[in-house]
Structure formats: structure tokens, C-alpha cells
Design an enzyme around this catalytic site. Structure first.
Site, PDB file in Angstrom:
ATOM      1  N   HIS A  32       0.827  -1.217   0.000  1.00 27.98           N
ATOM      2  CA  HIS A  32       0.000   0.000   0.000  1.00 27.98           C
ATOM      3  C   HIS A  32       0.861   1.266   0.000  1.00 27.98           C
ATOM      4  CE1 HIS A  32      -3.939  -1.934   0.323  1.00 27.98           C
ATOM      5  NE2 HIS A  32      -3.309  -2.850   1.039  1.00 27.98           N
ATOM      6  N   THR A  33       2.074   1.136  -0.489  1.00 28.42           N
ATOM      7  CA  THR A  33       2.940   2.303  -0.630  1.00 28.42           C
ATOM      8  C   THR A  33       2.913   2.834  -2.056  1.00 28.42           C
ATOM      9  OG1 THR A  33       4.681   0.683  -0.918  1.00 28.42           O
ATOM     10  CG2 THR A  33       4.595   1.797   1.207  1.00 28.42           C
ATOM     11  N   SER A  65     -12.350 -17.686 -22.600  1.00 23.34           N
ATOM     12  CA  SER A  65     -11.624 -17.988 -21.374  1.00 23.34           C
ATOM     13  C   SER A  65     -11.748 -19.480 -21.077  1.00 23.34           C
ATOM     14  CB  SER A  65     -12.201 -17.190 -20.198  1.00 23.34           C
ATOM     15  OG  SER A  65     -11.830 -17.811 -18.973  1.00 23.34           O
ATOM     16  N   GLY A 118      -7.974 -14.657  -6.345  1.00 21.45           N
ATOM     17  CA  GLY A 118      -8.296 -14.179  -5.003  1.00 21.45           C
ATOM     18  C   GLY A 118      -7.208 -14.436  -3.980  1.00 21.45           C
ATOM     19  N   ALA A 119      -6.017 -14.838  -4.433  1.00 20.43           N
ATOM     20  CA  ALA A 119      -4.947 -15.151  -3.489  1.00 20.43           C
ATOM     21  C   ALA A 119      -4.025 -13.960  -3.248  1.00 20.43           C
ATOM     22  CB  ALA A 119      -4.144 -16.345  -4.000  1.00 20.43           C
ATOM     23  N   GLY A 120      -4.315 -12.848  -3.912  1.00 22.55           N
ATOM     24  CA  GLY A 120      -3.452 -11.674  -3.751  1.00 22.55           C
ATOM     25  C   GLY A 120      -2.195 -11.762  -4.595  1.00 22.55           C
ATOM     26  N   SER A 122      -2.303 -11.257  -7.925  1.00 25.09           N
ATOM     27  CA  SER A 122      -2.509 -10.407  -9.085  1.00 25.09           C
ATOM     28  C   SER A 122      -2.746 -11.129 -10.391  1.00 25.09           C
ATOM     29  CB  SER A 122      -1.307  -9.492  -9.253  1.00 25.09           C
ATOM     30  OG  SER A 122      -1.709  -8.234  -8.915  1.00 25.09           O
ATOM     31  N   ASP A 168       1.489  -3.951  -9.336  1.00 28.89           N
ATOM     32  CA  ASP A 168       1.211  -5.272  -9.905  1.00 28.89           C
ATOM     33  C   ASP A 168       1.521  -5.317 -11.400  1.00 28.89           C
ATOM     34  OD1 ASP A 168       0.252  -5.468  -7.380  1.00 28.89           O
ATOM     35  OD2 ASP A 168      -1.863  -5.661  -7.928  1.00 28.89           O
ATOM     36  N   TYR A 218     -10.475  -1.178  -0.433  1.00 28.94           N
ATOM     37  CA  TYR A 218      -9.166  -0.740  -0.958  1.00 28.94           C
ATOM     38  C   TYR A 218      -9.236   0.746  -1.337  1.00 28.94           C
ATOM     39  CZ  TYR A 218      -5.048  -0.557  -3.995  1.00 28.94           C
ATOM     40  OH  TYR A 218      -3.842  -0.219  -4.574  1.00 28.94           O
TER      41      TYR A 218
HETATM   42  C1  GLA Z   1      -3.055  -4.374  -4.760  1.00 30.86           C
HETATM   43  C2  GLA Z   1      -2.907  -3.215  -5.728  1.00 30.86           C
HETATM   44  C3  GLA Z   1      -1.479  -2.669  -5.753  1.00 30.86           C
HETATM   45  C4  GLA Z   1      -0.982  -2.382  -4.328  1.00 30.86           C
HETATM   46  C5  GLA Z   1      -1.267  -3.572  -3.412  1.00 30.86           C
HETATM   47  C6  GLA Z   1      -0.944  -3.266  -1.972  1.00 30.86           C
HETATM   48  O1  GLA Z   1      -2.303  -5.474  -5.199  1.00 30.86           O
HETATM   49  O2  GLA Z   1      -3.252  -3.602  -7.037  1.00 30.86           O
HETATM   50  O3  GLA Z   1      -1.404  -1.514  -6.546  1.00 30.86           O
HETATM   51  O4  GLA Z   1      -1.539  -1.208  -3.834  1.00 30.86           O
HETATM   52  O5  GLA Z   1      -2.613  -3.990  -3.472  1.00 30.86           O
HETATM   53  O6  GLA Z   1       0.411  -3.054  -1.814  1.00 30.86           O
END
Ligand code: GLA
Length: 381
Positions: A32-33, A65, A118-120, A122, A168, A218
Site C-alpha cells: 500500500h505504498t 476464457s 483471489g490469493a493476492g 494479481s 502489480d 481498498y
Molecule cells: C493491490 C494493488 C497494488 C498495491 C497492493 C498493496 O495489489 O493492485 O497496486 O496497492 O494492493 O500493496
């Protein structure tokens, strides 16, 4: 995956497509930077997305898809947005390319991915980057790599409702095998850091929970940061982004801003410093410090930024209890994975304990992914 894609492609559109791919990402530290003008430290991973694409001589895109087993067809004008969420990413990339003066005409495509959803990790950036990169090649648009990353980011902003930063898409366009990349999100300067911590493994533990409304939460975090930065700017006009602010400057405006905004900003200012500390520590080969910073990030994300959840806090605590070197929630939060820096000898006992204790507490097993830092967007010849 390539064979499966090609088989479907041949059945739907015949021969003659070109293959493109891109990747999901991890982030060692700096969460989140990015939208606060700070540093991030991501890398592309060996899980990604692959597409076969061929121009079709029309003004329509026909996409299939494999993962959703679903087709979509859409035009290229703003009013042609498709209904399916997955297709909107491709549509968005087409539109954002056109907005930048790039040429886009009709094409046929079949694609599939292996980034867990959904696992973060991207999966959406992998999808955007694959198509941003591919269209640039197919139409010889000559758009530079940063702009390709921004095409993905603007797709999220304008077609998917997430006001994300650049991390990402940057990672999945610029990713390089074996290297993490430190990016200054304000100046866009970046540096590759070969990452091969001897004696340690990086491993992701996926809680397999995904919370609803993650994108509105977010966007709300981002607003809090912008509010805090605006308040500080009144006293310190040089503060363009929150990452420019000092902790004492935030203190000065404490009474003027909501407590919630204060806490969010407190986290971000701490995190900006932690990325720099981690870079110093890496240069010394001091992985204990790297790990300690990861724990501090988790604490901040959980208590100040409030993007963790019970399952992720549990995984983090278990890692601490077992003397794992570093552990924290990774990515946007609200579910998904923890990223863990684990000594080789602890790797097996830690993962055994994770499986056993997490499953006993939450009634479902977590998933484990070993991290392999890999290449980002590319054409597969
Ligand atoms: C998501 C967003 C990114 C970033 C992260 C947190 O992945 O897409 O831009 O802000 O969260 O670091």
C-alpha cells in the site's frame, strides 16, 4: 497449458495465432505504498497467464476464457463494454491502448491462467499485462514498457472500479527471472536485485479466504491516505504524496483528521522506511532484519491499516511461534496469502504445522506455493 489453449483455438478460429504470456507477482515488502508514492519490492512469479491471439480482419474481439469455459464478443468503442468481468479486462486494455494513440483492430483469442484467483497474486495484472504487451507487438504500436504497465493500471481504474497503484502491472511487465525489483513509485526509478537468499526459502501460504467488497475497502484506504496527505500539505507544501511526509508532520495534523485516516497514514509512513531498511539489510545479507521488518509490516497492516483478517493473523502468529524468520500478509489484503521467509531446516516442520493447525481451526486446508521468481510479459516463440 499451451496445448490446451491451442486445441481450443484451433477448434474455434483455426491455425496461425501467436502466443503471449505474463505473470502474477509477489511483493517482499512495501505494501500500500505504491499509490502513496513510496517504494515497492515485487517480482514476477512462475504462475501466470497465457494467450493465443490472431487478428481477424474485423472490428470485433472474440475471446474465450478456458478457465471460465466462456466466450465473449465485443466491439472496440467505449459503449461496447462486455458484461463478463473477465472480458472487461481485455476490453479495458484495448480502450486504454487506443486512448494512448495505439492501433487496435479485431482479434480472436483463447487464454488460460494458473495464478490462483483471489490469493493476492494479481491474476488480473497478469491478464492485463499479457494483452497490453501482445497488442503492442501485434500492432507495432511502439508503446514503452512503463506505459504498458499504466495501460493495465488504468484498466483497473476505468473499467474495473479499483483505484490501484502501479505495482502489480509493473511487476508483471518488468519481471525478470531470479530478481526482485525495487521501484520508486514517485520517480519510477527501479533497480533489479538478484534474490537468492541462501539457507532460506520464500513460501506463500494461501488462506483460501477472499472477502467481499475488497475493492471498495481498498479505494477507501487510498482516500484516507490522500486526506492525510492533503492535511499535511497545508503545513508542508513539499508533500506531494504521503510518502514524502515525516512522522512528526503527521502528528501535527492529528486533531484535524479522522482517527482512521491518522492510523492509515501512520502505517504508510512506517512502511516507506521499512522498505529502505530491508534494502540495506539485503545488501548486508542480513535476513533476520528483513524478516523482522516483515513482521512489523504485518502488525501495521493488521492493526493500523486494517486489511488483514482472522485467518491471516492466525498464520502470522503461528509463524512467529515457530521462529519463522519473517511473515506477513501480502498484496492488497482482505484475504489471500501470507508471504514467509523460512530457514531451510524449518521449512517442513512449519508447513506441517500450518496444514494441521490451520485446518483444525478453520475447517479447510490452506494451500502452499513455493515462490519461483520468473520473467514477466513476453512472446512465446
Ligand atoms: C493491490 C494493488 C497494488 C498495491 C497492493 C498493496 O495489489 O493492485 O497496486 O496497492 O494492493 O500493496
Amino acid at each position: 497449458m499451451k496445448e490446451r489453449i491451442h486445441e481450443k483455438f484451433k477448434a474455434l478460429y483455426g491455425e496461425g495465432g501467436r502466443f503471449f504470456a505474463s505473470a502474477g507477482r509477489i511483493n517482499l515488502i512495501g505494501e500500500h505504498t505504491d499509490y502513496n508514492g513510496g517504494y515497492v519490492f515485487p517480482g514476477a512469479i512462475d504462475k501466470g497467464l497465457m494467450a493465443e491471439i490472431k487478428l481477424n480482419g474485423s472490428d470485433k474481439v472474440r475471446a474465450f476464457s478456458l478457465d471460465y469455459n466462456e466466450a465473449a464478443e465485443f466491439g472496440l468503442r467505449e459503449e461496447d463494454a462486455p458484461a463478463q468481468a473477465w472480458a472487461r479486462y481485455i476490453f479495458g486494455v484495448c480502450r486504454e491502448t487506443i486512448k494512448r494513440g495505439g492501433k487496435v483492430e479485431g482479434f480472436d483469442t483463447v487464454f488460460a491462467g494458473d495464478v490462483p484467483l483471489g490469493a493476492g497474486l494479481s491474476s488480473s495484472a497478469a491478464l492485463e499485462s499479457t494483452f497490453a504487451f501482445a497488442l503492442n507487438e501485434l500492432f507495432s504500436n511502439g508503446i514503452d514498457k512503463f506505459e504498458l504497465a499504466k495501460i493495465g493500471q488504468s484498466t483497473e481504474h476505468n473499467y474495473c472500479g479499483v483505484k490501484c497503484g502501479i505495482m502489480d502491472q509493473f511487476a508483471s511487465i518488468f519481471g525478470k527471472k531470479g530478481s526482485l525489483i525495487r521501484l520508486n513509485c514517485k520517480t519510477l526509478e527501479y533497480k533489479y536485485f538478484p534474490f537468492n537468499p541462501e539457507g532460506y526459502k520464500l513460501v506463500l501460504v494461501d488462506s483460501c479466504v477472499k472477502h467481499e467488497l475488497a475493492s471498495s475497502a481498498y479505494n477507501k484506504r487510498r482516500e484516507s491516505c490522500e486526506n492525510a496527505a492533503a492535511a499535511i500539505r497545508k503545513n508542508h507544501p513539499e508533500v506531494e504524496f504521503l510518502s514524502d511526509a515525516k512522522r512528526v508532520w503527521l502528528e501535527e495534523v492529528r486533531a484535524e483528521i479522522p482517527e482512521e485516516d491518522f492510523l492509515r497514514a501512520e502505517y504508510v509512513i512506517g512502511e516507506v522506511q521499512r522498505v529502505l531498511d530491508v534494502c540495506d539489510a539485503l545488501e548486508r545479507g542480513d535476513y533476520e532484519t528483513v524478516g523482522e521488518m516483515m513482521y512489523q509490516t504485518h502488525f501495521g497492516l493488521s492493526r493500523l491499516y486494517e486489511v488483514s483478517c482472522e485467518e491471516l493473523d492466525f498464520l502470522n502468529k503461528l509463524a512467529r511461534k515457530m521462529d519463522v524468520t519473517g511473515s506477513r500478509v501480502m498484496g492488497g489484503g482482505f484475504g489471500g496469502c501470507t508471504i514467509n521467509l523460512v530457514k531451510d531446516e524449518l521449512y517442513k516442520p512449519f508447513l506441517d504445522a500450518v496444514q494441521k493447525e490451520f485446518t483444525a481451526k478453520f475447517g479447510h486446508a490452506p494451500k502452499i506455493y513455493d515462490v519461483v521468481v520468473s520473467d514477466g510479459a513476453r512472446e512465446l516463440k
